[in-house]
Write a protein that holds these residues in place. Sequence first.
Motif, mmCIF file in Angstrom:
data_model
loop_
_atom_site.group_PDB
_atom_site.id
_atom_site.type_symbol
_atom_site.label_atom_id
_atom_site.label_comp_id
_atom_site.label_asym_id
_atom_site.label_seq_id
_atom_site.Cartn_x
_atom_site.Cartn_y
_atom_site.Cartn_z
ATOM 1 N N UNK A 14 6.973 -9.363 9.312
ATOM 2 C CA UNK A 14 6.234 -8.103 9.292
ATOM 3 C C UNK A 14 6.740 -7.174 10.382
ATOM 4 N N UNK A 15 6.932 -5.899 9.995
ATOM 5 C CA UNK A 15 7.246 -4.849 10.961
ATOM 6 C C UNK A 15 6.445 -3.615 10.558
ATOM 7 N N UNK A 16 6.696 -2.513 11.212
ATOM 8 C CA UNK A 16 5.908 -1.307 10.949
ATOM 9 C C UNK A 16 6.014 -0.856 9.503
ATOM 10 N N UNK A 17 7.194 -1.022 8.858
ATOM 11 C CA UNK A 17 7.374 -0.535 7.488
ATOM 12 C C UNK A 17 7.957 -1.582 6.548
ATOM 13 N N UNK A 18 7.822 -2.853 6.905
ATOM 14 C CA UNK A 18 8.352 -3.921 6.051
ATOM 15 C C UNK A 18 7.459 -5.149 6.155
ATOM 16 N N UNK A 19 7.052 -5.700 5.004
ATOM 17 C CA UNK A 19 6.237 -6.908 4.948
ATOM 18 C C UNK A 19 6.841 -7.850 3.904
ATOM 19 N N UNK A 20 7.197 -9.040 4.340
ATOM 20 C CA UNK A 20 7.745 -10.061 3.448
ATOM 21 C C UNK A 20 6.683 -11.133 3.241
ATOM 22 N N UNK A 31 -1.427 -8.476 4.320
ATOM 23 C CA UNK A 31 -0.197 -7.859 4.817
ATOM 24 C C UNK A 31 -0.348 -6.355 5.026
ATOM 25 N N UNK A 32 -1.490 -5.779 4.655
ATOM 26 C CA UNK A 32 -1.730 -4.365 4.911
ATOM 27 C C UNK A 32 -1.559 -3.455 3.720
ATOM 28 N N UNK A 33 -1.459 -4.000 2.515
ATOM 29 C CA UNK A 33 -1.326 -3.165 1.319
ATOM 30 C C UNK A 33 -2.600 -2.344 1.108
ATOM 31 N N UNK A 34 -2.420 -1.068 0.809
ATOM 32 C CA UNK A 34 -3.547 -0.169 0.558
ATOM 33 C C UNK A 34 -3.544 0.221 -0.921
#
Length: 704
Positions: free
Chosen positions: A157-163, A181-184
């Motif tokens: 996970x990073x600011x603009x990438x989630x695996x 993972x932060x999906x909206x």
Amino acid sequence: MLCEERRSNSKKQQFGKDTAVQGTNDSSIVSKCSAAARGYFHDDFLKSFVMKTARRAPLINRGYYIRAKAVDHCLMEFLQRTQSCTRRQLLSLGAGFDTLYFQLKVGGELRGAVVFEVDFPDVAQRKAALINRDPALREILGTTESAASQHSPLVLSSADYRLVGVDLKALGGLESALKEAGLQTSTPTLLLSEVVLTYMDNTRSEALIQWASALFPSSVFVMYEQLHPHDPFGRVMQQHFLQLNSTLHALSRYPDKQAQRQRFLDRGWEECVCVDMNQFYFEFLSEEERSRLERLEPFDEYEEWHLKCSHYFILAASKGELTHQPLICPPCESPVPALVPALSSQLLPVSVVPLEPEGVGLCCTGLPGSGVGCTDLSESGLGCTGLAGFGLGCASLWPGSAVLVTGGAGRHGRGAQTRILIRDKAVWKCACPRGTELGGRMFHTVTPVPGQRCVVFGGRASPLRPATSVLSVSWDPTTPTDPKLSVSELNCSGTAPRPRWRHSATLLTFRGESYLFVFGGRSTEERALQDWHFLKLEENTWTQVPVGGAVPEPRHSHSACPYAGGLVIAGGLGGQNPLGSTVLLRPAQSGFHWHELKTEPPIIPRYSHTAHVIGDRLVLVGGVWIQADGVPGVAVINLTTGGSREYSIDTVAVPWPLMLHSHSSELLDGGREVLLIGGGGNCFSFGTHLNPRPVTLDLSPALD
């Protein structure tokens, strides 16, 4: 206990299938790396995800190129249409080792966007390990965050990438993992599936499509998958994935573009556009880009290229605000219109030719005479029992009873052996005369001319090695059951045509003298030739004969047949487009004159077919078209009125997929029957399919 055992076996089977599906990722990334290395597209990150690179065939490079272009088109359209949004999301389902995030990040395309990638936990863990060990990738990724727990599905996970490592078949776990993972769900979202859903059984894939439409109110679902499972190419394609234990489940239920569209519309999506890769290639890529593709490396597998493209599609289903801004919007005037053949209700049956002997690889049938040798041709892939090859050259030595078969290519390269098929009552026998090799050429012409001989012209060993010699093959007319052939090179004077292949060569008579008329073809410099040449056969001299009228378009892989003192040319492949024209070369007072025949209804453009004139009717057999679904059967054109009709071929008596392109054919029984020899080719990355035996096609229903 029995139920527990069954559940255990079911889990083991599913695990084996999942492992096989994961293996398709490893193969795919190597192919993508090959295409990028040859300049088909730019991707510096692929090499970070492969252990060992390999150079793929040009056909495979092209296949991954068109896939990348189609997906990239949809991604760029989505990012452009949502650039005013404060946040947007890309959700890649079954992402594998795709480098999408790194390309977009370096290209500056991810402003306000977050990329989520989902795959099996093992695949996600492997990808994360490869990223973490590459300093360049880690630098692009930036600061990473640790998962909340050791067992979290969020792998990286990073600011603009989630695996995320989770099985797509478990929708409850998928949704909770993505939310963790932060999906909206309220954010404009593009969901991407590249040959993923088809590996799931239909109940699960349909549930995922429904789940996505319900979860994301403003979204677009982009999918790249296969089409047309029931034609010959589709059958080979399905068999390939079955052998990999990776069944394509969606194909049988959703076999065409309309069914795929309805698949999404029935599950909550408001709009859906679906185009196959032939449509995408001609409608969405510029002429400049298509020309660039042609220059990247030598290529001559157009049949297989167009067939591959007709069996894959890109789909964009949308809902909410994104419905009003479709990612795929074909122009009103399509360069590749969808045509429907004017099909007759009558079917033309084919049957497998009975050959002696039945043993595979045996070449000789014990024919008498010292001129006939018995050779095992299995090493060349062109054994007489199967006569399996494409780009063969054929000619009748004795109409209906003996056929000369030369050259071509099989599974193990080009065949130099000359073969003769001889009809003996109800069966055919095959002989291989010694000392009659023609040098291993393919896509050449073999034209019977006066004096019990044939002229062999053109052909190639490879797209960079065209044949330069003109050969004469002669035979003794007094021994039809014991053919004795001799091959010699013709020493021709005059200005010779440039070397070519995929051309036509036809016998013409002008002022009482015989000529070989050569038209069109391909060369090492030109994709399609427009010139023609006359070889005066009595003197072996290339000479000029006056020809007037509008010159036909450049073409190759067309057909040409003698007719009414001249000839008739039909179809062919132009620069990149199949042609539907029928052109007559008619005798004139001082020479010949070109005249185009208007057909009604217009025949569907095609190439790589064969043709015969029977009375005043032109019969086109097989070929490849890209404007219509299915595969070409037989077209019959009335050369007097221009009327045309298409007939489908009934292959129920043939136990294997019958591919009627790059084949040869000869008329039998006064034109009521056609002997079809060879045909097939490389089926993208699915292996090579060659028709293993000659077949006969009954034309009677089309002629009566």
